[in-house]
Design a protein around this motif. Structure first.
Motif, PDB file in Angstrom:
ATOM      1  N   UNK A 283      -9.370   8.649   0.576  1.00 26.94           N
ATOM      2  CA  UNK A 283      -8.057   9.631   1.659  1.00 26.94           C
ATOM      3  C   UNK A 283      -6.935   9.525   0.262  1.00 26.94           C
ATOM      4  N   UNK A 284      -6.377  10.885   0.535  1.00 26.65           N
ATOM      5  CA  UNK A 284      -5.465  11.626  -0.499  1.00 26.65           C
ATOM      6  C   UNK A 284      -4.106  10.039   0.197  1.00 26.65           C
ATOM      7  N   UNK A 285      -4.014  10.023   1.526  1.00 25.03           N
ATOM      8  CA  UNK A 285      -3.669   9.390   2.717  1.00 25.03           C
ATOM      9  C   UNK A 285      -3.342   7.628   1.036  1.00 25.03           C
ATOM     10  N   UNK A 286      -5.150   7.476   1.162  1.00 30.82           N
ATOM     11  CA  UNK A 286      -4.748   5.433   0.849  1.00 30.82           C
ATOM     12  C   UNK A 286      -4.430   5.965  -0.686  1.00 30.82           C
ATOM     13  N   UNK A 287      -4.865   6.777  -1.496  1.00 31.82           N
ATOM     14  CA  UNK A 287      -4.148   6.631  -3.000  1.00 31.82           C
ATOM     15  C   UNK A 287      -3.551   6.859  -2.969  1.00 31.82           C
ATOM     16  N   UNK A 288      -2.395   7.610  -2.503  1.00 35.73           N
ATOM     17  CA  UNK A 288      -1.015   8.023  -2.225  1.00 35.73           C
ATOM     18  C   UNK A 288      -0.235   6.373  -2.367  1.00 35.73           C
ATOM     19  N   UNK A 289      -0.241   6.106  -0.616  1.00 38.42           N
ATOM     20  CA  UNK A 289      -0.007   4.663  -0.870  1.00 38.42           C
ATOM     21  C   UNK A 289      -0.596   3.306  -1.944  1.00 38.42           C
ATOM     22  N   UNK A 290      -1.414   3.643  -2.227  1.00 38.71           N
ATOM     23  CA  UNK A 290      -1.331   2.511  -3.379  1.00 38.71           C
ATOM     24  C   UNK A 290      -0.829   2.597  -4.334  1.00 38.71           C
TER      25      UNK A 290
ATOM     26  N   UNK B  62       1.570   4.356  -6.007  1.00 40.74           N
ATOM     27  CA  UNK B  62       3.000   5.210  -6.175  1.00 40.74           C
ATOM     28  C   UNK B  62       3.911   3.846  -5.745  1.00 40.74           C
ATOM     29  N   UNK B  63       3.075   2.808  -4.830  1.00 42.66           N
ATOM     30  CA  UNK B  63       3.676   1.656  -4.958  1.00 42.66           C
ATOM     31  C   UNK B  63       4.058   0.437  -5.706  1.00 42.66           C
ATOM     32  N   UNK B  64       5.138   0.767  -6.929  1.00 42.74           N
ATOM     33  CA  UNK B  64       4.934  -0.421  -7.766  1.00 42.74           C
ATOM     34  C   UNK B  64       4.970  -1.491  -7.972  1.00 42.74           C
ATOM     35  N   UNK B  65       5.073  -1.939  -6.355  1.00 45.33           N
ATOM     36  CA  UNK B  65       4.486  -3.708  -6.366  1.00 45.33           C
ATOM     37  C   UNK B  65       2.905  -3.586  -6.890  1.00 45.33           C
ATOM     38  N   UNK B  66       1.996  -2.801  -6.539  1.00 46.90           N
ATOM     39  CA  UNK B  66       0.842  -2.686  -6.575  1.00 46.90           C
ATOM     40  C   UNK B  66       0.399  -2.436  -8.047  1.00 46.90           C
ATOM     41  N   UNK B  67       1.212  -1.887  -8.736  1.00 43.04           N
ATOM     42  CA  UNK B  67       1.328  -1.436  -9.939  1.00 43.04           C
ATOM     43  C   UNK B  67       0.139  -2.756 -11.449  1.00 43.04           C
TER      44      UNK B  67
ATOM     45  N   UNK C  95      11.848   8.093  -2.798  1.00 41.32           N
ATOM     46  CA  UNK C  95      12.067   8.818  -4.069  1.00 41.32           C
ATOM     47  C   UNK C  95      13.658   8.164  -4.392  1.00 41.32           C
ATOM     48  N   UNK C  96      13.441   8.126  -5.918  1.00 42.61           N
ATOM     49  CA  UNK C  96      15.095   7.779  -6.027  1.00 42.61           C
ATOM     50  C   UNK C  96      14.764   6.249  -6.734  1.00 42.61           C
ATOM     51  N   UNK C  97      14.032   5.153  -6.005  1.00 42.73           N
ATOM     52  CA  UNK C  97      13.019   3.942  -6.135  1.00 42.73           C
ATOM     53  C   UNK C  97      13.453   3.573  -7.943  1.00 42.73           C
ATOM     54  N   UNK C  98      13.884   2.868  -7.759  1.00 42.34           N
ATOM     55  CA  UNK C  98      14.196   2.471  -9.524  1.00 42.34           C
ATOM     56  C   UNK C  98      13.502   0.996  -9.683  1.00 42.34           C
ATOM     57  N   UNK C  99      12.891   0.653 -10.524  1.00 44.54           N
ATOM     58  CA  UNK C  99      12.050  -0.687 -10.870  1.00 44.54           C
ATOM     59  C   UNK C  99      12.506  -0.849 -12.349  1.00 44.54           C
TER      60      UNK C  99
ATOM     61  N   UNK D  80      12.473   2.704 -14.624  1.00 42.91           N
ATOM     62  CA  UNK D  80      11.497   3.780 -13.692  1.00 42.91           C
ATOM     63  C   UNK D  80      12.688   4.090 -13.125  1.00 42.91           C
ATOM     64  N   UNK D  81      12.436   5.165 -12.701  1.00 40.56           N
ATOM     65  CA  UNK D  81      13.029   6.155 -11.414  1.00 40.56           C
ATOM     66  C   UNK D  81      11.996   6.660 -10.793  1.00 40.56           C
ATOM     67  N   UNK D  82      11.514   7.053  -9.134  1.00 39.71           N
ATOM     68  CA  UNK D  82      10.749   7.736  -9.207  1.00 39.71           C
ATOM     69  C   UNK D  82      11.376   9.211  -8.753  1.00 39.71           C
ATOM     70  N   UNK D  83      11.195  10.227  -9.706  1.00 36.13           N
ATOM     71  CA  UNK D  83      11.405  11.618  -9.565  1.00 36.13           C
ATOM     72  C   UNK D  83      11.164  13.039  -8.538  1.00 36.13           C
ATOM     73  N   UNK D  84      10.392  12.923  -7.451  1.00 37.31           N
ATOM     74  CA  UNK D  84       9.446  13.640  -6.719  1.00 37.31           C
ATOM     75  C   UNK D  84       8.957  12.511  -6.099  1.00 37.31           C
ATOM     76  N   UNK D  85       8.600  12.529  -4.665  1.00 33.44           N
ATOM     77  CA  UNK D  85       8.271  12.012  -3.551  1.00 33.44           C
ATOM     78  C   UNK D  85       7.396  13.452  -2.891  1.00 33.44           C
ATOM     79  N   UNK D  86       6.500  13.546  -2.838  1.00 33.43           N
ATOM     80  CA  UNK D  86       5.851  14.280  -1.523  1.00 33.43           C
ATOM     81  C   UNK D  86       4.839  13.695  -1.288  1.00 33.43           C
ATOM     82  N   UNK D  87       5.116  12.363   0.494  1.00 27.02           N
ATOM     83  CA  UNK D  87       3.771  12.479   0.666  1.00 27.02           C
ATOM     84  C   UNK D  87       2.900  12.503   0.851  1.00 27.02           C
ATOM     85  N   UNK D  88       1.522  12.525   0.077  1.00 29.19           N
ATOM     86  CA  UNK D  88       0.154  12.698   0.545  1.00 29.19           C
ATOM     87  C   UNK D  88      -0.375  13.622  -0.893  1.00 29.19           C
TER      88      UNK D  88
END
Length: 135
Positions: free
Chosen positions: A4-11, A13-18, A38-42, A54-62
């Motif tokens: 699902x889009x929810x599963x794919x998005x959650x995985x 967009x998480x930089x810890x999983x990259x 939104x605004x997360x940096x790492x 890096x910085x998250x510049x767009x974040x619209x869940x799913x």
């Protein structure tokens, strides 16, 4: 992806999983308990020793997510769009790499290679999502 889009998005967009699915990464420097937002940096450590910020510049869940990365004279953007399908979802990746001065050639060549690498990485991510769902 057969997820699902929810599963794919959650995985995705998480930089810890990259580092689990992005072949060019060795590690990320982000707090383990920080949820994507939104605004997360790492920072990342790539296999060639580059450490972009890096910085998250767009974040619209799913639906959509985008990051901007910088390293010296190079800037890269990556946007992922998530489109629900009957079988799961389609992930559309769009990106651009630009460079200034002596970094212009490196940026151009990495931009040319990025499409195939992103496609392969997203395929790997699909397998990892399936493994997480099974496990």
């Amino acid at each position: 992806m057969p997820h699902s889009a929810e599963q794919a998005f959650a995985y995705l967009v998480d930089p810890r999983r990259r580092p689990e699915w992005q072949s060019s990464l060795l590690s990320v420097d982000v707090p383990e308990d920080e949820e994507p937002h939104l605004g997360q940096t790492w920072t990342e450590l790539t296999v060639v020793g580059v450490r972009p910020s890096l910085e998250v510049v767009e974040f619209v869940p799913f639906r959509s997510w985008a990051e901007r990365g910088t390293w010296r004279g190079v800037e890269a953007t990556l946007r992922l769009r998530f489109i629900a399908t009957k079988e799961g979802c389609r992930v559309v990746a769009e990106g651009e790499v630009t460079g200034a001065g002596v970094y212009a050639v490196a940026a151009r060549s990495s931009g040319l290679l990025a499409g195939r690498a992103i496609a392969a990485d997203l395929k790997t991510a699909g397998h990892r999502i399936a493994q997480r769902a099974e496990g």
